[in-house]
Design a protein around this motif. Sequence first.
Motif, PDB file in Angstrom:
ATOM      1  N   HIS A  32      36.134  46.941 119.150  1.00 23.36           N
ATOM      2  CA  HIS A  32      35.711  46.629 120.388  1.00 23.36           C
ATOM      3  C   HIS A  32      36.627  47.143 121.610  1.00 23.36           C
ATOM      4  O   HIS A  32      35.869  47.496 122.551  1.00 23.36           O
ATOM      5  CB  HIS A  32      35.830  44.930 120.414  1.00 23.36           C
ATOM      6  CG  HIS A  32      34.954  44.159 119.558  1.00 23.36           C
ATOM      7  ND1 HIS A  32      33.795  43.804 119.849  1.00 23.36           N
ATOM      8  CD2 HIS A  32      35.258  43.640 118.446  1.00 23.36           C
ATOM      9  CE1 HIS A  32      33.022  42.978 118.908  1.00 23.36           C
ATOM     10  NE2 HIS A  32      34.137  43.082 117.921  1.00 23.36           N
ATOM     11  N   THR A  35      35.451  50.986 121.840  1.00 23.28           N
ATOM     12  CA  THR A  35      34.134  51.139 122.169  1.00 23.28           C
ATOM     13  C   THR A  35      34.276  50.929 123.707  1.00 23.28           C
ATOM     14  O   THR A  35      33.684  51.498 124.596  1.00 23.28           O
ATOM     15  CB  THR A  35      33.170  50.100 121.522  1.00 23.28           C
ATOM     16  OG1 THR A  35      32.990  50.492 120.314  1.00 23.28           O
ATOM     17  CG2 THR A  35      31.643  50.225 122.479  1.00 23.28           C
ATOM     18  N   ASP A  36      35.072  49.822 124.255  1.00 23.92           N
ATOM     19  CA  ASP A  36      35.050  49.463 125.734  1.00 23.92           C
ATOM     20  C   ASP A  36      35.726  50.772 126.401  1.00 23.92           C
ATOM     21  O   ASP A  36      35.447  51.128 127.441  1.00 23.92           O
ATOM     22  CB  ASP A  36      35.917  48.121 126.010  1.00 23.92           C
ATOM     23  CG  ASP A  36      35.111  47.172 125.473  1.00 23.92           C
ATOM     24  OD1 ASP A  36      33.870  47.145 125.430  1.00 23.92           O
ATOM     25  OD2 ASP A  36      35.828  45.950 125.635  1.00 23.92           O
ATOM     26  N   ASP A  99      41.898  43.127 121.808  1.00 25.32           N
ATOM     27  CA  ASP A  99      40.825  42.912 122.776  1.00 25.32           C
ATOM     28  C   ASP A  99      41.100  41.810 123.750  1.00 25.32           C
ATOM     29  O   ASP A  99      40.194  40.957 124.100  1.00 25.32           O
ATOM     30  CB  ASP A  99      39.506  42.285 121.974  1.00 25.32           C
ATOM     31  CG  ASP A  99      38.257  42.658 122.557  1.00 25.32           C
ATOM     32  OD1 ASP A  99      38.103  43.730 123.485  1.00 25.32           O
ATOM     33  OD2 ASP A  99      37.218  42.066 122.500  1.00 25.32           O
ATOM     34  N   LYS A 207      41.348  38.556 119.470  1.00 25.13           N
ATOM     35  CA  LYS A 207      40.720  38.558 118.143  1.00 25.13           C
ATOM     36  C   LYS A 207      41.775  38.762 117.129  1.00 25.13           C
ATOM     37  O   LYS A 207      42.454  39.947 117.205  1.00 25.13           O
ATOM     38  CB  LYS A 207      39.521  39.748 118.087  1.00 25.13           C
ATOM     39  CG  LYS A 207      38.485  39.272 119.147  1.00 25.13           C
ATOM     40  CD  LYS A 207      37.403  40.174 118.913  1.00 25.13           C
ATOM     41  CE  LYS A 207      36.084  40.011 119.880  1.00 25.13           C
ATOM     42  NZ  LYS A 207      36.268  39.985 121.108  1.00 25.13           N
TER      43      LYS A 207
END
Length: 238
Positions: A32, A35-36, A99, A207
Amino acid sequence: MSKESTETEEQLTFDDLAVVMGTYNEAEAIEHVLTDIEEVTDGRAEIVCVDGSDDETPEVAREHGATVIEQEPQGYGVAVREAILTPDREVIVTTDCDDTYPMEALPRFLELVNEGYDVVSGDRLHYGAEAMPAFNRFGNHMFALLASSLMGERVHDTTTGMRAYRRDVVQDITWTENTGLSAELLIRPAMRGYRVIETPIRYAERKGETKLDPLEGGAAIGKSIVKVCLEERVKRLF
């Protein structure tokens, strides 16, 4: 701490940016985060992970184009110190791999560097940091008050993991702390006259499981704050 700044002659872009982090068994979250970063920077930022995992974290990181430096687990500061000193980009942003930090803040961080600041520090506590456990939130307020009293200037979040640094700042200072490295990365530049600014950021629920014991880690951070502030005060005398 927010000294008046002048704009730099040449505007830095995402091509001048590296985002770095220490990673340790964060397979649940790291995809995550990466990707961000890719989406926000159009894939132009360099990504560096210093990894001590025994799960698939390094494989996921490499799949997303990150440079992965494998390191035996030695603590937060050892990994992050290696990470910030690795890239040759002009601006280095630290983040965590769980995250919790908003990668959509990267353009704002870069904008403030272009306004002339040497360090841009994300203030998680400004908006309340409700996703943070109450004990940790209280501790972070206390760390900020302790550092402020010893530094002689107000800081609001000494232990945030999201900051942007000009490359010469991280290269010119000798970093000594491990668990307390986040505080050191703010205190030494500020006390040496670098242009430092805090900017509010949102903080999300992490997370995966935390690796830091709040009591043991908190004691280590508090000791680091005192040690680093006193060292910098002594340097001013000579």
